[in-house]
Design an enzyme around this catalytic site. Structure first.
Site, mmCIF file in Angstrom:
data_model
loop_
_atom_site.group_PDB
_atom_site.id
_atom_site.type_symbol
_atom_site.label_atom_id
_atom_site.label_comp_id
_atom_site.label_asym_id
_atom_site.label_seq_id
_atom_site.Cartn_x
_atom_site.Cartn_y
_atom_site.Cartn_z
ATOM 1 C CD GLU A 1 -0.313 5.895 10.834
ATOM 2 O OE1 GLU A 1 -0.068 6.468 9.756
ATOM 3 O OE2 GLU A 1 -1.320 6.144 11.509
ATOM 4 C CG HIS B 1 2.521 10.001 7.112
ATOM 5 N ND1 HIS B 1 1.775 10.463 6.057
ATOM 6 C CD2 HIS B 1 1.959 10.536 8.220
ATOM 7 C CE1 HIS B 1 0.800 11.244 6.494
ATOM 8 N NE2 HIS B 1 0.894 11.320 7.805
ATOM 9 N NE ARG C 1 1.686 3.473 3.457
ATOM 10 C CZ ARG C 1 0.707 4.327 3.675
ATOM 11 N NH1 ARG C 1 -0.272 4.440 2.809
ATOM 12 N NH2 ARG C 1 0.703 5.077 4.754
ATOM 13 C CG ASP D 1 -2.222 11.781 12.251
ATOM 14 O OD1 ASP D 1 -2.478 12.306 11.155
ATOM 15 O OD2 ASP D 1 -1.879 10.585 12.371
ATOM 16 C CG HIS E 1 1.340 14.718 11.545
ATOM 17 N ND1 HIS E 1 1.965 14.882 10.329
ATOM 18 C CD2 HIS E 1 0.458 13.701 11.377
ATOM 19 C CE1 HIS E 1 1.499 13.988 9.472
ATOM 20 N NE2 HIS E 1 0.573 13.260 10.079
ATOM 21 C CG HIS F 1 -3.581 14.665 7.914
ATOM 22 N ND1 HIS F 1 -2.643 14.868 6.916
ATOM 23 C CD2 HIS F 1 -3.083 13.685 8.693
ATOM 24 C CE1 HIS F 1 -1.637 14.023 7.096
ATOM 25 N NE2 HIS F 1 -1.869 13.303 8.174
ATOM 26 C CG HIS G 1 2.554 8.018 12.657
ATOM 27 N ND1 HIS G 1 1.640 8.432 13.598
ATOM 28 C CD2 HIS G 1 2.049 8.391 11.444
ATOM 29 C CE1 HIS G 1 0.625 9.017 12.981
ATOM 30 N NE2 HIS G 1 0.847 9.007 11.679
ATOM 31 C CG HIS H 1 1.427 10.389 2.030
ATOM 32 N ND1 HIS H 1 1.405 9.027 2.286
ATOM 33 C CD2 HIS H 1 0.340 10.901 2.679
ATOM 34 C CE1 HIS H 1 0.356 8.744 3.040
ATOM 35 N NE2 HIS H 1 -0.304 9.856 3.289
ATOM 36 N NE ARG I 1 -5.640 4.056 2.434
ATOM 37 C CZ ARG I 1 -4.763 3.613 1.536
ATOM 38 N NH1 ARG I 1 -3.558 4.134 1.499
ATOM 39 N NH2 ARG I 1 -5.068 2.638 0.709
ATOM 40 C CE1 TYR J 1 -4.340 13.072 1.967
ATOM 41 C CE2 TYR J 1 -2.721 13.419 3.705
ATOM 42 C CZ TYR J 1 -3.939 12.907 3.286
ATOM 43 O OH TYR J 1 -4.747 12.257 4.177
HETATM 44 ZN ZN LIG Z 1 -0.730 11.882 9.229
#
Ligand SMILES: [Zn+2]
Length: 450
Positions: free
Chosen positions: A243, A240, A216, A328, A67, A69, A277, A213, A90, A129
């Protein structure tokens, strides 16, 4: 044929490493893995060792980072101080996302993947993404950002699974994407599938997978479209999951159930699915994941960094979920640290020791991670598997005096000296052969933050 002589090697289904193992490969595949009995004397049939590359230390199969990004690497050291939580982190991550284009994404991902190679990671699952241009306008090639990742992995010398993520809404309530999030969206799941269908990299080092994703970001009625697409193509599916407690609360408020239950009801769970997660599952969620053989990818250094919490790793493993590991957010790129954190975090949670043995941690870092990314032929030092070798020195300040079986509780990524991916040497004597990793990291990060 290429030959290596490992001082120690961790062979499949062994509780501890084996001394003096001759490893042979042809065309990127292991053709022989031979323990030399008697402390280094060649066994019958093994006559000449002169051409074998000596690998002092412990040689492991390739490590899989399930995992990633890649662009989060730009945030390392910039978001750790001060107050806040996942959500404030975020906002900073979105600021970086807003500035990337295919060229700067390629440069940053190449440097990040080369750092992974130095850490012994031979395969990465990129949960991707960041699909479109500013405002959500597609590039001329709507998969230009995915193509940048493919090129980045090629330069870094590691394998890649592009886990192309559907990211359609900003919340469980179906709120529209706003600001930097608009770059993530394809409109709906059918248009997501149409775009991904147009992306079929032929490169040998790349495979494709799908991702939701999170609950959400994909409306409930569209979950099955993404899951069905992955199923039809026989590709891995990642998501995900839980988390944050806030995700559970929002899902209960809108759908009257947990995110795991919602995924189960829409056909998302299964042995080709990996939940990333799974930090806050209920007991019923753990059973749903385990009974369906859904994998769980733990990312302990990120979960600690973002104050997420500690997932019930032992209970999920016992329920039937294979465990893999991911870096991650790249606050840390070190699968030794991720692996031992699985055991050590469980100790903090339960105030008991001994939940996972060293061999369990090796399995999570190697074969399970590769399988979760669609590479069922990697992660073991076994004939027929891909010729990935990761050698860890046993003479550093951290590892001197450590028995080989204790490496996962003592070594860091900096102790990796030699990395072979598909039979090709990528790292030797602790140096990447083609990428100046610190310089490329510094320059690529400066380019997106200046
Ligand atoms: Zn992630």
């Amino acid at each position: 044929m290429t030959r290596w002589l490992a001082e120690y090697a961790w062979l499949p289904d062994h509780a501890e490493p084996t001394p003096d193992v001759l490893i042979e490969a042809t065309d990127g595949r292991l053709t022989a893995v031979t323990p030399l009995a008697g402390g280094g004397s060649p066994a019958a049939g093994v006559e000449v060792l002169g051409d074998a590359t000596r690998l002092p230390g412990l040689t492991l199969p390739g490590l899989a980072d399930a995992h990633s990004h890649a662009f989060h690497r730009a945030l390392r050291g910039r978001t750790h101080d001060g107050r806040g939580d996942f959500w404030s982190w975020r906002d900073l991550m979105y600021a970086v996302a807003a500035r990337l284009d295919p060229d700067s994404y390629l440069a940053l991902a190449r440097a990040a993947y080369a750092e992974m190679a130095l850490a012994g990671i031979t395969c990465v699952g990129e949960f991707h993404y960041l699909h479109h241009g500013p405002g959500g306008t597609p590039y001329d090639d709507p998969n230009a950002m995915s193509a940048a990742l493919v090129e980045a992995a090629a330069h870094a010398g590691i394998r890649l699974t592009v886990l192309d993520a559907a990211y359609l809404t900003a919340g469980v309530d179906g709120a529209e994407l706003v600001g930097p999030q608009r770059r993530f969206g394809d409109g709906d799941a059918l248009r997501w599938a149409e775009r991904v269908d147009a992306f079929r990299p032929a490169d040998e080092h790349v495979r494709l997978g799908a991702a939701i994703h999170s609950v959400r970001a994909v409306p409930a009625e569209q979950l099955a479209t993404v899951a069905g697409w992955a199923d039809r193509h026989g590709l891995p599916l990642h998501v995900h999951l839980s988390e944050q407690p806030a995700e559970n609360d929002a899902c209960r408020a809108v759908h009257g159930c947990t995110p795991t239950r919602l995924l189960a009801d829409h056909g998302v769970l299964g042995r080709h699915t990996t939940a990333v997660h799974a930090t806050h599952p209920t007991a019923a969620d753990v059973a749903l994941l385990g009974d369906s053989r859904t994998g769980v990818c733990l990312c302990p250094t990120t979960e600690r960094e973002l104050a997420d919490g500690i997932g019930p790793a032992r209970r999920m493993a016992e329920a039937g979920s294979p465990l893999s590991l991911g870096s991650d957010s790249h606050a840390v790129v070190d699968l030794f640290e991720e692996a031992r954190a699985v055991e050590l975090d469980e100790r903090l949670r339960t105030r008991k020791r001994g939940h996972f043995g060293a061999a369990d941690l090796v399995t999570a870092a190697t074969v399970t991670g590769h399988a979760a990314l669609g590479w069922g032929d990697a992660g073991r030092l076994a004939v027929g598997d891909r010729a990935d070798l990761v050698t860890v020195r046993l003479d550093s300040a951290r590892t001197a005096g450590v028995p080989p079986v204790g490496v996962f509780f003592a070594a860091t990524a900096a102790d990796v000296t030699h990395v072979v991916v598909d039979g090709r040497t990528v790292v030797a004597d602790g140096r990447h052969l083609t990428v100046d990793v610190p310089t490329e990291l510094r320059d690529s990060i400066a380019a997106v933050l200046s």
